[in-house]
Design a protein around this motif. Structure first.
Motif, PDB file in Angstrom:
ATOM      1  N   ALA A   1      -2.015   1.231   6.753  1.00 18.82           N
ATOM      2  CA  ALA A   1      -0.809   0.954   5.887  1.00 18.82           C
ATOM      3  C   ALA A   1      -1.649   2.272   5.208  1.00 18.82           C
ATOM      4  O   ALA A   1      -1.196   3.078   4.521  1.00 18.82           O
ATOM      5  CB  ALA A   1      -1.148   0.217   5.264  1.00 18.82           C
ATOM      6  N   GLY A   2      -2.688   2.945   5.406  1.00 17.72           N
ATOM      7  CA  GLY A   2      -3.611   4.017   4.209  1.00 17.72           C
ATOM      8  C   GLY A   2      -4.551   3.072   2.862  1.00 17.72           C
ATOM      9  O   GLY A   2      -4.859   4.373   2.140  1.00 17.72           O
ATOM     10  N   ALA A   3      -5.243   2.599   2.983  1.00 16.85           N
ATOM     11  CA  ALA A   3      -6.078   1.908   2.304  1.00 16.85           C
ATOM     12  C   ALA A   3      -6.974   2.964   2.259  1.00 16.85           C
ATOM     13  O   ALA A   3      -7.415   3.401   3.566  1.00 16.85           O
ATOM     14  CB  ALA A   3      -6.086  -0.182   2.566  1.00 16.85           C
ATOM     15  N   ASP A   4      -7.508   2.790   1.400  1.00 20.03           N
ATOM     16  CA  ASP A   4      -8.753   3.506   0.851  1.00 20.03           C
ATOM     17  C   ASP A   4      -9.987   2.570   0.976  1.00 20.03           C
ATOM     18  O   ASP A   4     -10.984   3.072   1.875  1.00 20.03           O
ATOM     19  CB  ASP A   4      -9.126   3.851  -0.119  1.00 20.03           C
ATOM     20  CG  ASP A   4      -7.996   5.354  -0.653  1.00 20.03           C
ATOM     21  OD1 ASP A   4      -8.047   6.075   0.760  1.00 20.03           O
ATOM     22  OD2 ASP A   4      -7.227   5.449  -0.915  1.00 20.03           O
TER      23      ASP A   4
ATOM     24  N   ILE B   1       0.788  -1.585   0.374  1.00 22.44           N
ATOM     25  CA  ILE B   1       0.108   0.193  -0.259  1.00 22.44           C
ATOM     26  C   ILE B   1       1.076   1.690  -0.067  1.00 22.44           C
ATOM     27  O   ILE B   1       0.645   2.649  -0.347  1.00 22.44           O
ATOM     28  CB  ILE B   1      -0.724  -0.077   1.192  1.00 22.44           C
ATOM     29  CG1 ILE B   1      -2.044  -0.875   1.314  1.00 22.44           C
ATOM     30  CG2 ILE B   1      -1.951   0.886   1.097  1.00 22.44           C
ATOM     31  CD1 ILE B   1      -2.764  -1.606   2.732  1.00 22.44           C
ATOM     32  N   ARG B   2       1.630   1.101   0.890  1.00 26.61           N
ATOM     33  CA  ARG B   2       2.352   2.332   1.236  1.00 26.61           C
ATOM     34  C   ARG B   2       3.399   2.875  -0.148  1.00 26.61           C
ATOM     35  O   ARG B   2       3.688   3.611  -0.615  1.00 26.61           O
ATOM     36  CB  ARG B   2       3.602   1.990   1.792  1.00 26.61           C
ATOM     37  CG  ARG B   2       3.557   2.746   3.275  1.00 26.61           C
ATOM     38  CD  ARG B   2       4.584   1.891   4.333  1.00 26.61           C
ATOM     39  NE  ARG B   2       4.008   2.033   5.940  1.00 26.61           N
ATOM     40  CZ  ARG B   2       3.059   1.745   6.616  1.00 26.61           C
ATOM     41  NH1 ARG B   2       3.120   0.314   5.976  1.00 26.61           N
ATOM     42  NH2 ARG B   2       2.902   1.546   7.476  1.00 26.61           N
ATOM     43  N   GLU B   3       3.780   1.637  -1.091  1.00 24.07           N
ATOM     44  CA  GLU B   3       4.008   2.036  -2.494  1.00 24.07           C
ATOM     45  C   GLU B   3       3.367   2.348  -3.598  1.00 24.07           C
ATOM     46  O   GLU B   3       3.895   3.500  -4.275  1.00 24.07           O
ATOM     47  CB  GLU B   3       5.239   0.413  -3.073  1.00 24.07           C
ATOM     48  CG  GLU B   3       6.172   0.875  -4.799  1.00 24.07           C
ATOM     49  CD  GLU B   3       5.772  -0.856  -5.614  1.00 24.07           C
ATOM     50  OE1 GLU B   3       6.556  -1.259  -6.503  1.00 24.07           O
ATOM     51  OE2 GLU B   3       5.686  -1.527  -4.585  1.00 24.07           O
ATOM     52  N   ALA B   4       1.940   1.989  -3.513  1.00 26.33           N
ATOM     53  CA  ALA B   4       0.934   2.608  -4.436  1.00 26.33           C
ATOM     54  C   ALA B   4       0.603   3.944  -3.932  1.00 26.33           C
ATOM     55  O   ALA B   4       0.313   5.236  -4.714  1.00 26.33           O
ATOM     56  CB  ALA B   4      -0.253   1.725  -4.293  1.00 26.33           C
ATOM     57  N   ARG B   5       0.823   4.362  -2.836  1.00 27.03           N
ATOM     58  CA  ARG B   5       0.410   5.738  -2.625  1.00 27.03           C
ATOM     59  C   ARG B   5       1.050   6.439  -2.697  1.00 27.03           C
ATOM     60  O   ARG B   5       1.356   7.389  -3.256  1.00 27.03           O
ATOM     61  CB  ARG B   5       0.602   5.556  -0.386  1.00 27.03           C
ATOM     62  CG  ARG B   5      -0.395   7.654  -0.253  1.00 27.03           C
ATOM     63  CD  ARG B   5      -1.338   7.274  -0.279  1.00 27.03           C
ATOM     64  NE  ARG B   5      -2.208   6.941  -0.029  1.00 27.03           N
ATOM     65  CZ  ARG B   5      -3.262   6.925  -0.595  1.00 27.03           C
ATOM     66  NH1 ARG B   5      -3.753   7.310  -1.707  1.00 27.03           N
ATOM     67  NH2 ARG B   5      -4.446   5.633  -0.401  1.00 27.03           N
ATOM     68  N   ILE B   6       2.315   6.464  -2.890  1.00 24.79           N
ATOM     69  CA  ILE B   6       3.973   7.062  -2.974  1.00 24.79           C
ATOM     70  C   ILE B   6       4.047   7.254  -4.712  1.00 24.79           C
ATOM     71  O   ILE B   6       4.022   8.119  -4.911  1.00 24.79           O
ATOM     72  CB  ILE B   6       5.306   5.995  -2.980  1.00 24.79           C
ATOM     73  CG1 ILE B   6       5.620   6.356  -1.225  1.00 24.79           C
ATOM     74  CG2 ILE B   6       6.550   7.093  -3.227  1.00 24.79           C
ATOM     75  CD1 ILE B   6       6.741   5.932  -0.961  1.00 24.79           C
TER      76      ILE B   6
ATOM     77  N   ASP C   1      -4.043  11.540  -3.015  1.00 31.00           N
ATOM     78  CA  ASP C   1      -5.562  11.393  -3.435  1.00 31.00           C
ATOM     79  C   ASP C   1      -6.249  10.407  -4.070  1.00 31.00           C
ATOM     80  O   ASP C   1      -7.616  10.155  -4.535  1.00 31.00           O
ATOM     81  CB  ASP C   1      -5.994  12.895  -4.478  1.00 31.00           C
ATOM     82  CG  ASP C   1      -5.922  13.898  -3.851  1.00 31.00           C
ATOM     83  OD1 ASP C   1      -5.218  14.477  -2.655  1.00 31.00           O
ATOM     84  OD2 ASP C   1      -5.403  15.255  -4.385  1.00 31.00           O
ATOM     85  N   LYS C   2      -5.330   9.172  -4.409  1.00 30.80           N
ATOM     86  CA  LYS C   2      -5.541   8.237  -5.139  1.00 30.80           C
ATOM     87  C   LYS C   2      -6.807   7.358  -4.124  1.00 30.80           C
ATOM     88  O   LYS C   2      -6.682   7.482  -3.512  1.00 30.80           O
ATOM     89  CB  LYS C   2      -5.223   7.552  -6.115  1.00 30.80           C
ATOM     90  CG  LYS C   2      -4.383   8.951  -7.085  1.00 30.80           C
ATOM     91  CD  LYS C   2      -5.402   8.787  -8.616  1.00 30.80           C
ATOM     92  CE  LYS C   2      -4.553   9.689  -9.189  1.00 30.80           C
ATOM     93  NZ  LYS C   2      -5.577  10.023 -10.953  1.00 30.80           N
ATOM     94  N   ILE C   3      -7.355   6.434  -5.193  1.00 34.05           N
ATOM     95  CA  ILE C   3      -8.139   5.207  -4.189  1.00 34.05           C
ATOM     96  C   ILE C   3      -7.122   4.158  -3.998  1.00 34.05           C
ATOM     97  O   ILE C   3      -6.959   3.582  -5.584  1.00 34.05           O
ATOM     98  CB  ILE C   3      -9.302   5.096  -4.924  1.00 34.05           C
ATOM     99  CG1 ILE C   3     -10.207   5.810  -4.884  1.00 34.05           C
ATOM    100  CG2 ILE C   3     -10.420   3.859  -4.010  1.00 34.05           C
ATOM    101  CD1 ILE C   3     -11.677   6.230  -5.955  1.00 34.05           C
ATOM    102  N   ILE C   4      -6.512   3.658  -3.009  1.00 37.78           N
ATOM    103  CA  ILE C   4      -6.385   1.888  -3.193  1.00 37.78           C
ATOM    104  C   ILE C   4      -7.342   1.431  -1.641  1.00 37.78           C
ATOM    105  O   ILE C   4      -7.419   1.190  -0.873  1.00 37.78           O
ATOM    106  CB  ILE C   4      -5.282   2.320  -2.342  1.00 37.78           C
ATOM    107  CG1 ILE C   4      -3.795   3.188  -3.178  1.00 37.78           C
ATOM    108  CG2 ILE C   4      -3.810   0.886  -2.113  1.00 37.78           C
ATOM    109  CD1 ILE C   4      -2.523   3.371  -2.220  1.00 37.78           C
ATOM    110  N   GLY C   5      -7.449   0.605  -2.691  1.00 42.38           N
ATOM    111  CA  GLY C   5      -7.735  -0.586  -2.236  1.00 42.38           C
ATOM    112  C   GLY C   5      -7.465  -2.292  -2.217  1.00 42.38           C
ATOM    113  O   GLY C   5      -5.961  -2.222  -2.666  1.00 42.38           O
ATOM    114  N   VAL C   6      -8.196  -3.067  -1.095  1.00 49.35           N
ATOM    115  CA  VAL C   6      -6.595  -4.101  -0.894  1.00 49.35           C
ATOM    116  C   VAL C   6      -7.708  -5.103  -1.029  1.00 49.35           C
ATOM    117  O   VAL C   6      -8.871  -5.492  -0.338  1.00 49.35           O
ATOM    118  CB  VAL C   6      -6.289  -3.843   0.494  1.00 49.35           C
ATOM    119  CG1 VAL C   6      -5.463  -4.750   0.979  1.00 49.35           C
ATOM    120  CG2 VAL C   6      -5.366  -2.540   0.568  1.00 49.35           C
ATOM    121  N   SER C   7      -7.036  -6.251  -1.220  1.00 48.69           N
ATOM    122  CA  SER C   7      -8.362  -7.750  -1.030  1.00 48.69           C
ATOM    123  C   SER C   7      -7.757  -8.767   0.336  1.00 48.69           C
ATOM    124  O   SER C   7      -6.619  -8.682   0.601  1.00 48.69           O
ATOM    125  CB  SER C   7      -7.910  -9.032  -1.696  1.00 48.69           C
ATOM    126  OG  SER C   7      -8.227  -8.473  -3.223  1.00 48.69           O
TER     127      SER C   7
END
Length: 208
Positions: free
Chosen positions: A119-122, A89-94, A99-105
């Motif tokens: 970790a900051g998922a949305d 998640i942190r890599e995706a946020r960087i 402002d982007k959406i990060i979803g996690v299974s």
């Protein structure tokens, strides 16, 4: 905010059909679209995702890219959905920005969801709740998981796996903020009407 009908695309090399199906779902009330393509055809993926983004913007619905952080970044999608093996998640946020959406299974694990939240998922996605044509061997999640998760998570909760008009309402009542649907939506004879059927469950829940 993720909520409502979360439409996941079918994999196809017929781009015109794909775009028509997704637009029909959006007309019917789909609130989120996830582009899912496991073909490895990079050129096709880029073309289809880029064209889907244009349509989604027209309907003010976010376009989420399944699994590929690189594709989400390249096309300027609204976010990415990460599975167990798709990076952190942190890599995706960087890469994507704040402002982007990060979803996690999170499969059947509340612990994974709590870690994703920290970790900051949305949003957190749980499943499979019912037998799914996409992943028939996927372990089954219990509906009680939604009730438990909704009490401890501060993230939107997405339910996935074999969802149909006959079982969607039970998931929403148990705490799902969104239902992710592939086959029961895009194999319907009238995709727009089927999308409206799913979307109406959320309207009914709001009115109760």
């Amino acid at each position: 905010m993720i909520g409502g009908l979360y439409a996941i695309t079918r994999e196809t090399d017929d781009s015109a059909r794909l775009l028509n199906e997704v637009e029909a779902a959006l007309r019917g009330g789909a609130a989120v679209v996830q582009y899912r393509d496991k073909s490895g055809d990079v050129a096709r993926q880029h073309e289809q995702a880029s064209e889907l983004l244009v349509i989604c913007k027209r309907y003010r619905a976010p376009l989420i890219i399944n699994d590929s952080l690189r594709l989400a970044d390249l096309v300027g999608a609204d976010g990415v959905h990460l599975g167990r093996d798709d990076g952190g998640i942190r890599e995706a946020r960087i890469v994507l920005g704040p402002d982007k959406i990060i979803g996690v299974s999170c499969y059947q694990s509340l612990d994974l969801a709590l870690a994703a939240q920290a970790a900051g998922a949305d949003y957190a996605a749980f499943g499979s709740f019912f037998a799914s044509p996409t992943k028939p061997a996927a372990p089954r999640a219990d509906i009680a998981l939604l009730q438990h998760a909704s009490g401890v998570l501060h993230l939107p909760i997405v339910a996935i796996g074999g969802i149909t008009p006959d079982n969607a309402e039970s998931l929403i009542e148990a705490g799902a903020d969104a239902i992710a649907v592939i086959h029961a939506l895009f194999e319907a004879a009238d995709i727009e009407a089927r999308a409206r059927c799913f979307a109406d469950f959320f309207i009914a829940e709001t009115e109760d």
